[in-house]
Design a protein around this motif. Structure first.
Motif, PDB file in Angstrom:
ATOM      1  N   GLN A  53       0.837  -1.198   0.000  1.00 26.31           N
ATOM      2  CA  GLN A  53       0.000   0.000   0.000  1.00 26.31           C
ATOM      3  C   GLN A  53       0.873   1.248   0.000  1.00 26.31           C
ATOM      4  OE1 GLN A  53      -2.189  -0.817   3.579  1.00 26.31           O
ATOM      5  NE2 GLN A  53      -3.890  -1.805   2.496  1.00 26.31           N
ATOM      6  N   ALA A  54       1.903   1.271   0.841  1.00 30.00           N
ATOM      7  CA  ALA A  54       2.802   2.419   0.915  1.00 30.00           C
ATOM      8  C   ALA A  54       3.503   2.641  -0.424  1.00 30.00           C
ATOM      9  CB  ALA A  54       3.818   2.230   2.032  1.00 30.00           C
ATOM     10  N   ALA A  55       3.937   1.570  -1.069  1.00 32.57           N
ATOM     11  CA  ALA A  55       4.615   1.681  -2.362  1.00 32.57           C
ATOM     12  C   ALA A  55       3.672   2.255  -3.422  1.00 32.57           C
ATOM     13  CB  ALA A  55       5.149   0.317  -2.798  1.00 32.57           C
ATOM     14  N   TYR A  56       2.437   1.793  -3.442  1.00 33.23           N
ATOM     15  CA  TYR A  56       1.439   2.307  -4.389  1.00 33.23           C
ATOM     16  C   TYR A  56       1.237   3.808  -4.175  1.00 33.23           C
ATOM     17  CZ  TYR A  56      -3.065   3.083  -6.672  1.00 33.23           C
ATOM     18  OH  TYR A  56      -4.080   3.582  -7.461  1.00 33.23           O
ATOM     19  N   LEU A  57       1.079   4.192  -2.922  1.00 31.57           N
ATOM     20  CA  LEU A  57       0.835   5.595  -2.597  1.00 31.57           C
ATOM     21  C   LEU A  57       2.036   6.465  -2.972  1.00 31.57           C
ATOM     22  CD1 LEU A  57      -0.923   4.922   0.794  1.00 31.57           C
ATOM     23  CD2 LEU A  57      -2.014   5.854  -1.273  1.00 31.57           C
ATOM     24  N   ARG A  58       3.250   5.985  -2.683  1.00 30.92           N
ATOM     25  CA  ARG A  58       4.454   6.730  -3.079  1.00 30.92           C
ATOM     26  C   ARG A  58       4.511   6.890  -4.595  1.00 30.92           C
ATOM     27  NH1 ARG A  58       6.979   4.086   1.293  1.00 30.92           N
ATOM     28  NH2 ARG A  58       7.459   2.287   0.000  1.00 30.92           N
ATOM     29  N   ALA A  59       4.223   5.803  -5.306  1.00 27.55           N
ATOM     30  CA  ALA A  59       4.267   5.826  -6.771  1.00 27.55           C
ATOM     31  C   ALA A  59       3.249   6.806  -7.353  1.00 27.55           C
ATOM     32  CB  ALA A  59       4.015   4.424  -7.329  1.00 27.55           C
ATOM     33  N   HIS A  60       2.169   7.061  -6.620  1.00 26.60           N
ATOM     34  CA  HIS A  60       1.140   7.994  -7.073  1.00 26.60           C
ATOM     35  C   HIS A  60       1.304   9.389  -6.460  1.00 26.60           C
ATOM     36  CE1 HIS A  60      -0.624   4.287  -8.557  1.00 26.60           C
ATOM     37  NE2 HIS A  60      -1.314   5.053  -9.381  1.00 26.60           N
ATOM     38  N   GLY A  61       2.462   9.636  -5.838  1.00 25.10           N
ATOM     39  CA  GLY A  61       2.779  10.966  -5.353  1.00 25.10           C
ATOM     40  C   GLY A  61       2.151  11.369  -4.036  1.00 25.10           C
ATOM     41  N   VAL A  62       1.656  10.408  -3.270  1.00 30.20           N
ATOM     42  CA  VAL A  62       1.086  10.729  -1.961  1.00 30.20           C
ATOM     43  C   VAL A  62       2.245  10.901  -0.985  1.00 30.20           C
ATOM     44  CG1 VAL A  62      -0.389   9.908  -0.076  1.00 30.20           C
ATOM     45  CG2 VAL A  62      -1.056   9.502  -2.453  1.00 30.20           C
ATOM     46  N   GLU A  63       2.309  12.054  -0.346  1.00 29.91           N
ATOM     47  CA  GLU A  63       3.444  12.375   0.520  1.00 29.91           C
ATOM     48  C   GLU A  63       3.220  12.055   1.989  1.00 29.91           C
ATOM     49  OE1 GLU A  63       5.465  16.169  -0.381  1.00 29.91           O
ATOM     50  OE2 GLU A  63       3.800  16.445  -1.777  1.00 29.91           O
ATOM     51  N   PHE A  64       1.970  11.966   2.409  1.00 26.05           N
ATOM     52  CA  PHE A  64       1.677  11.775   3.824  1.00 26.05           C
ATOM     53  C   PHE A  64       0.810  10.544   4.028  1.00 26.05           C
ATOM     54  CE2 PHE A  64       2.014  16.320   2.917  1.00 26.05           C
ATOM     55  CZ  PHE A  64       3.088  16.647   3.729  1.00 26.05           C
ATOM     56  N   ALA A  65       1.169   9.750   5.050  1.00 27.79           N
ATOM     57  CA  ALA A  65       0.400   8.547   5.351  1.00 27.79           C
ATOM     58  C   ALA A  65       0.448   8.284   6.847  1.00 27.79           C
ATOM     59  CB  ALA A  65       0.959   7.350   4.585  1.00 27.79           C
TER      60      ALA A  65
END
Length: 122
Positions: free
Chosen positions: A56-68
């Protein structure tokens, strides 16, 4: 979209039910990329809630999400514990940067065109 642009906010938080759908074949799995794109289009930062896996973290990083936030990073904790954790992590990062700078200062500069510069040698 116009409604989002008029809201007095600077971030959009994505609910964990959408995050849980990442990598799964469920109805909401295709929605998350659109939510991220929509938020970016109107200039909002994106916060992902409920991140539990590295995928999930990798997907979010790949889509430019900076905060989790989520159990992948830490369990829920009292504010005092959180502040201590942040201080400890900031100290480790600063120490790591100092160590890397000191190590780089001790190394001689590689010759131009060498593999150390990322260039292939003839």
């Amino acid at each position: 979209m116009q409604y989002l642009e008029r809201l007095p906010t600077d971030a959009l938080k994505i609910d964990r039910c959408f995050i849980a759908a990442i990598g799964r074949t469920v109805a909401t799995s295709s929605v998350i990329s659109h939510i991220i794109d929509m938020a970016k289009t109107v200039g909002l930062a994106v916060v992902a809630e409920g991140v539990e896996t590295e995928a999930q973290a990798a997907y979010l990083r790949a889509h430019g999400v900076e905060f989790a936030q989520g159990w992948l990073f830490a369990k829920a904790m009292p504010i005092e514990d959180f502040l201590a954790l942040v201080r400890t992590q900031a100290w480790r990062e600063a120490k790591g940067r100092q160590d890397a700078a000191a190590q780089a200062a001790r190394r001689p500069d590689p010759a131009p065109g060498s593999a150390a510069h990322g260039l292939s040698t003839p």
